[in-house]
Scaffold this motif. Structure first.
Motif, mmCIF file in Angstrom:
data_model
loop_
_atom_site.group_PDB
_atom_site.id
_atom_site.type_symbol
_atom_site.label_atom_id
_atom_site.label_comp_id
_atom_site.label_asym_id
_atom_site.label_seq_id
_atom_site.Cartn_x
_atom_site.Cartn_y
_atom_site.Cartn_z
ATOM 1 N N GLU A 74 1.017 2.419 -7.163
ATOM 2 C CA GLU A 74 -0.173 1.796 -7.148
ATOM 3 C C GLU A 74 -1.156 1.586 -6.311
ATOM 4 N N ASN A 124 -11.131 -4.018 1.994
ATOM 5 C CA ASN A 124 -10.747 -3.958 0.520
ATOM 6 C C ASN A 124 -9.299 -4.403 0.811
ATOM 7 N N TRP A 173 0.797 -1.280 0.078
ATOM 8 C CA TRP A 173 -0.122 -0.015 0.096
ATOM 9 C C TRP A 173 0.683 1.353 0.099
ATOM 10 N N GLN A 178 -4.829 3.447 -5.751
ATOM 11 C CA GLN A 178 -5.890 2.621 -4.995
ATOM 12 C C GLN A 178 -6.684 3.055 -3.852
ATOM 13 N N GLY A 236 -8.664 6.355 -4.567
ATOM 14 C CA GLY A 236 -9.734 6.174 -5.316
ATOM 15 C C GLY A 236 -10.665 5.715 -4.246
ATOM 16 N N TRP A 237 -10.453 4.857 -3.258
ATOM 17 C CA TRP A 237 -11.542 4.265 -2.743
ATOM 18 C C TRP A 237 -12.004 5.313 -1.748
#
Length: 143
Positions: A13, A34, A9, A17, A20-21
């Motif tokens: 990338e 998630n 994390w 992500q 975006g969440w």
């Protein structure tokens, strides 16, 4: 040796992500799900790894600002231009623009004012009344 989960994390990338969440409106609980971790683990990682914390804040900030702007727009009312297309006798499509006024939304205005100016717009007010004997009485009145 496999990477620890948190390292995934911290990659470009992974951070994209997460952002975006957050931007999509997911809660920390949903984001943790998630990621395949518990909410408490996400909280620990947010404390230990500023990149994760900053990324989630940035993603949430974007959508919060969009919602604030939409609420204000509804509270004040606005105009929108609608383009319509019609088929004429000759078979041509003609675009017509019509400006429509969207009336202010009372509920949005009340919500905005109660949150932005709570001392003036909240439902619960404190009123002080002095009796004949000079004793002060404080009462709460729900309007």
């Amino acid at each position: 040796m496999a990477k620890a989960k948190y390292e995934k994390w911290l990659t470009e990338e992974g951070l994209i992500q997460l952002e975006g969440w957050a931007r999509d409106g997911l809660t920390d609980e949903q984001i943790a799900h998630n990621m395949g971790i518990r909410r408490s683990t996400l909280n620990d990682w947010k404390s230990k790894y500023p990149d994760i914390s900053d990324t989630l804040k940035r993603g949430k900030e974007v959508v919060d600002i969009q919602v604030e702007n939409a609420l204000l727009k509804r509270a004040l009312g606005f105009e929108v231009v609608e383009a319509t297309k019609e088929l004429t006798d000759r078979g041509l499509i003609v675009t017509k623009e019509v400006t429509k006024h969207i009336a202010p939304d009372t509920t949005a205005a009340i919500f905005w004012l109660k949150n932005r100016k709570p001392n003036e717009w909240r439902d619960k007010r404190e009123t002080e009344i002095t009796g004949k004997d000079g004793n002060d009485l404080s009462i709460n009145i729900k309007l």
